[in-house]
Design an enzyme around this catalytic site. Structure first.
Site, PDB file in Angstrom:
ATOM      1  N   LYS A 170      -4.014   0.865   1.234  1.00 14.74           N
ATOM      2  CA  LYS A 170      -4.073   0.185   2.534  1.00 14.74           C
ATOM      3  C   LYS A 170      -5.298  -0.729   2.686  1.00 14.74           C
ATOM      4  CE  LYS A 170      -1.154   3.773   4.368  1.00 14.74           C
ATOM      5  NZ  LYS A 170       0.143   3.451   4.874  1.00 14.74           N
ATOM      6  N   TYR A 182       2.204  13.468   3.153  1.00 17.87           N
ATOM      7  CA  TYR A 182       2.954  12.481   2.385  1.00 17.87           C
ATOM      8  C   TYR A 182       2.031  11.857   1.346  1.00 17.87           C
ATOM      9  CZ  TYR A 182       5.829   8.390   1.293  1.00 17.87           C
ATOM     10  OH  TYR A 182       6.575   7.429   0.647  1.00 17.87           O
ATOM     11  N   ASP A 195      -6.342  12.765  -0.736  1.00 17.41           N
ATOM     12  CA  ASP A 195      -5.532  11.556  -0.597  1.00 17.41           C
ATOM     13  C   ASP A 195      -6.013  10.833   0.654  1.00 17.41           C
ATOM     14  OD1 ASP A 195      -3.745   9.561  -0.238  1.00 17.41           O
ATOM     15  OD2 ASP A 195      -1.938  10.798  -0.394  1.00 17.41           O
TER      16      ASP A 195
END
Ligand code: PMP
Length: 431
Positions: A269, A146, A241
């Site tokens: 995050k 994702y 990523d």
């Protein structure tokens, strides 16, 4: 469910009148596990409290950012102090430079970076930078990885062969995904096929170096090296990523853990300390294509906003101070031991599998083999996960509400919490 959820239910009813499905991000809706979402009121350390007064030990960490647990005093005071000075300038500030310098100190291979507000923005901008730098359009992603909700990433693989992307979300025109090629995670063959067919047209390969959005799947030994080699041979940009893994697995990220260096990184995050901040960056040759140095446009009103920068800086300073990577590895090893002690029997009987790296962990049910790709994960027993999930809630344990998500250990989690996590599984799975 025996737990009192009256107030959660009442708020969710109102919520449905405000938001599609009552939520601001789909997985929160509990569609996957069933039942009513828990509406939270506050958190402290490892504990999360809901509006009905129920208390949970938190193994979700708000999907990763809260590696120090809820309301860490240094992060809170950094936010408070900055809020009193300025919340946003829309202009340069020293704080954004300090946070960038800190990130570069952790990962010195990064020459230039750019702050954005979400992981989605980071990945879509990284692909834009790669396309600008190579003059090519296609890029490769892996099924089950994702990278946020930008149009170009919302593509499902075909039959596992080199397929041109078909959109897997309504509202995404084929035109935007026609340059997305989808490969099978951990498969050298699928990458070879794609490069054999489209090698000269590929701007980038974007990968979660540890896949943590289809449960938890580690790259096979040397798989990342293989990606590095193939991308180099074809003049394609390799993008790690690390929105999930960055500043959680190791100081130097996956490059340090696996000894493979990408050309570009994306982060999110943890670097925002729980506020919306993310970044993309890497080699100067590529990043200098970004405006105003280059012709690839990318901008943001709140990018580098001082509040998120202050929170991120306090977070990174703290994790450095307490050497969090060692601390979390110790906790992870303890979890391995507890799992082996309590679940060893069920694992031998092929009822479930367990995997962990650093502070990420995952249980797969109804299988005796650790999944290596998305197709393997889809074959596991999600219905058992859902039962376990509700038993966790009843026993005061909170994880992300889907069997495709990972569990997170924060610095606050203790042995007794891990024991409880595991004991609940026995109760459900042995029946
Ligand atoms: N990349 C990865 C690896 C992610 O896990 C996520 C979100 N969990 C994203 C990108 C997108 O980040 P955001 O939700 O902040 O847009």
């Amino acid at each position: 469910m025996n737990m009192n959820q009256n107030k959660s239910k009442e708020i969710m009813l109102r919520s449905h009148a405000c938001f599609p499905g009552g939520v601001n991000s789909p997985v929160r809706s509990f569609r996957s596990v069933g039942g009513t979402p828990i509406v939270f009121s506050h958190g402290k350390g490892k504990h999360l409290y809901d509006v009905d007064g129920n208390c949970f030990v938190d193994f979700c960490s708000s999907w990763g950012p809260l590696i120090l647990g809820y309301s860490h005093p240094n992060v809170v005071s950094a936010i408070q102090e900055q809020a009193a000075k300025a919340i946003t300038f829309g202009a340069p500030s020293e704080l954004e430079v300090k946070l960038a310098e800190k990130i570069k100190q952790f990962i010195p291979q990064i020459d230039l970076l750019r702050f954005v507000n979400s992981g989605t923005e980071a990945t879509m901008s990284a692909v834009r930078a790669a396309r600008a730098a190579t003059g090519k359009n296609k890029f490769v992603k892996f099924e089950g990885c994702y990278h946020g909700h930008a149009d170009q990433f919302l593509v499902k693989a075909g039959s596992g062969l080199a397929t041109l992307g078909n959109p897997s979300s309504a509202g995404v025109p084929e035109g935007t995904t026609q340059d997305t090629l989808t490969a099978i995670y951990n498969s050298e063959e699928s990458i070879r096929e794609i490069f054999a067919q489209y090698g000269n047209e590929i701007a980038a390969v974007i990968v979660e170096p540890v896949a943590a959005n289809m449960g938890l799947i580690l790259p096979k030994p040397n798989y990342l090296n293989f990606l590095r080699k193939v991308t180099k041979e074809h003049g394609a940009v390799l993008i790690f990523d690390e929105v999930m893994t960055g500043f959680r697995l190791a100081k130097g990220g996956c490059a340090e853990v696996f000894g493979v260096e990408p050309d570009l990184w994306t982060f999110g995050k943890i670097i925002g300390g729980g506020l919306p901040a993310a970044a993309y960056g890497g080699k100067k040759e590529i990043m200098s294509h970004i405006a105003p140095l280059g012709r690839a446009y990318q901008a943001g009103t709140l990018s580098g906003n001082p509040l998120a920068m202050a929170a991120g800086l306090a977070m990174l300073n703290e994790i450095e101070k307490i050497n969090i990577f060692n601390l979390l590895e110790e906790k992870g090893k303890l979890l391995d031991k507890i799992v082996q002690q309590h679940l060893g029997n069920l694992i031998e009987k092929n009822k479930l599998c367990y995997t962990r790296i650093g502070s990420f962990f995952c249980f797969f049910f109804g299988t005796n083999q650790l999944p290596q790709n998305f197709e393997d994960v889809a074959k596991t027993e999600m219905s058992t996960f859902n039962k376990v999930y509700h038993a966790w809630l009843e026993n005061g344990i909170y994880l992300g509400p889907s069997g495709y998500e990972v569990g997170f250990l924060s610095a606050c989690i203790e042995e007794e919490d891990m024991t409880k996590l595991v004991e609940v599984i026995i109760e459900v799975v042995k029946h």
